[in-house]
Design an enzyme around this catalytic site. Structure first.
Site, PDB file in Angstrom:
ATOM      1  N   GLY A   1       0.973  -1.137   0.134  1.00 28.40           N
ATOM      2  CA  GLY A   1       0.150   0.077   0.000  1.00 28.40           C
ATOM      3  C   GLY A   1       0.693   1.221   0.050  1.00 28.40           C
ATOM      4  N   ILE A   2       0.365   2.273   0.920  1.00 29.19           N
ATOM      5  CA  ILE A   2       1.001   3.511   0.879  1.00 29.19           C
ATOM      6  C   ILE A   2       2.571   3.240   1.265  1.00 29.19           C
ATOM      7  CG2 ILE A   2       1.234   5.635   2.318  1.00 29.19           C
ATOM      8  CD1 ILE A   2      -1.884   5.873   1.893  1.00 29.19           C
TER       9      ILE A   2
ATOM     10  N   GLY B   1      -0.650   0.822  10.257  1.00 26.64           N
ATOM     11  CA  GLY B   1      -2.130   1.014  10.921  1.00 26.64           C
ATOM     12  C   GLY B   1      -2.875   0.005  10.459  1.00 26.64           C
TER      13      GLY B   1
ATOM     14  N   GLN C   1     -14.811  10.443  11.332  1.00 29.76           N
ATOM     15  CA  GLN C   1     -15.526   9.487  10.380  1.00 29.76           C
ATOM     16  C   GLN C   1     -16.507   8.606  11.104  1.00 29.76           C
ATOM     17  OE1 GLN C   1     -15.591   9.911   7.303  1.00 29.76           O
ATOM     18  NE2 GLN C   1     -17.133   8.250   7.046  1.00 29.76           N
TER      19      GLN C   1
ATOM     20  N   TYR D   1     -10.232   4.763  15.190  1.00 27.01           N
ATOM     21  CA  TYR D   1      -9.382   5.028  14.212  1.00 27.01           C
ATOM     22  C   TYR D   1      -9.022   6.662  14.301  1.00 27.01           C
ATOM     23  CZ  TYR D   1      -7.138   5.298   9.625  1.00 27.01           C
ATOM     24  OH  TYR D   1      -6.208   5.487   8.672  1.00 27.01           O
TER      25      TYR D   1
ATOM     26  N   ILE E   1      -6.942   7.220  -0.848  1.00 26.07           N
ATOM     27  CA  ILE E   1      -5.899   6.812  -1.698  1.00 26.07           C
ATOM     28  C   ILE E   1      -6.143   5.462  -2.276  1.00 26.07           C
ATOM     29  CG2 ILE E   1      -3.504   6.326  -1.893  1.00 26.07           C
ATOM     30  CD1 ILE E   1      -4.360   9.384  -0.919  1.00 26.07           C
TER      31      ILE E   1
END
Length: 241
Positions: free
Chosen positions: A13-14, A84, A141, A147, A180
């Site tokens: 991923g990132i 994470g 959120q 989170y 993303i």
């Protein structure tokens, strides 16, 4: 001079994009992962970047893993706290276990990653700490109380570390990605992406992992020595602070 960089969650991923970008910048990179041995092996085979397996939620494992990285590669100059997890649920249905897992990984995990390298950075009078936070740590959120709390807490960490580290040549900054186009996000049904998520983004598209990696690349560089305690919001104009 080649810097030694540690990227947690750095094989997918990132994190993968960040690891590759720092390698391209001339850094010697170590990438951690939590459990996917196959993905880590493939990543190392493709990039030559060494991977190390440990749980960032555990301090002793983190300290031992970091000691091994430094024995293999040298003193760590750059830390990218990217690892994470999510355990989403509406607050009234969220369990203590869901809360604790996310807190332990996303918040305590930053402490566990940075704390063991901090004395060395102070003694060498150089360090770069970049924490990957989130747009949801800035605005909250639905279904992500755990989170969002951790990602907001990460911003408090970097603001405090910046003040403590500045005189020792250490900077601490954060990047807050929006949506993303990672494997996880692209697994969301296309109808949901097109009707619910992308319309919220004024840029009209998902971000790319490489765009986050470019932010990290700058913050980790020698050129960013006067940028400290800052947050880069990379979200396609979805949210401003």
């Amino acid at each position: 001079m080649s810097r030694i960089a540690l990227v947690t969650g750095g094989s997918r991923g990132i994190g993968e994009a960040i690891s590759k970008r720092l390698q391209a910048d001339g850094c010697t990179v170590a990438a951690t992962y939590a459990g996917n041995d196959e993905a880590a092996a493939k990543f190392t085979a493709e990039t030559g970047i060494k991977t190390y397996k440990w749980n960032v939620a555990d301090y002793e494992s983190s300290a031992a893993g970091i000691a091994q990285v430094e024995a293999d590669l040298g003193p760590i100059d750059i830390v990218i706290a990217n690892a994470g997890i999510t355990r989403d649920a509406p607050f009234h249905k969220m369990t203590p276990d869901q809360w604790n897992q996310v807190i332990d990984t996303n918040l305590t995990g930053v402490f566990n990653t940075v704390h063991p390298v901090w004395p060395g950075m102070r003694s060498r009078k150089f360090g770069r700490v970049v924490v990957i936070s989130s747009i949801n740590g800035q605005k909250g959120q639905f279904g992500q109380v755990n989170y969002a709390a951790t990602k907001a807490g990460d911003l408090g960490i970097i603001k405090s570390l910046a003040q403590e580290g500045a005189r020792a040549g250490i900077t601490a900054n954060a990047v807050c990605p929006g949506y993303i186009g990672t494997e996880m996000v692209r697994a969301i049904p296309e109808e949901v992406l097109n009707s619910k998520i992308i319309p919220q983004i004024p840029a009209g598209r998902l971000g790319e992992p490489e765009e986050i990696a470019r932010c990290v690349s700058f913050l980790a560089s020698d050129d960013a020595g006067f940028i400290n305690g800052s947050t880069i919001s990379a979200n396609g104009a979805q949210f401003f602070v």
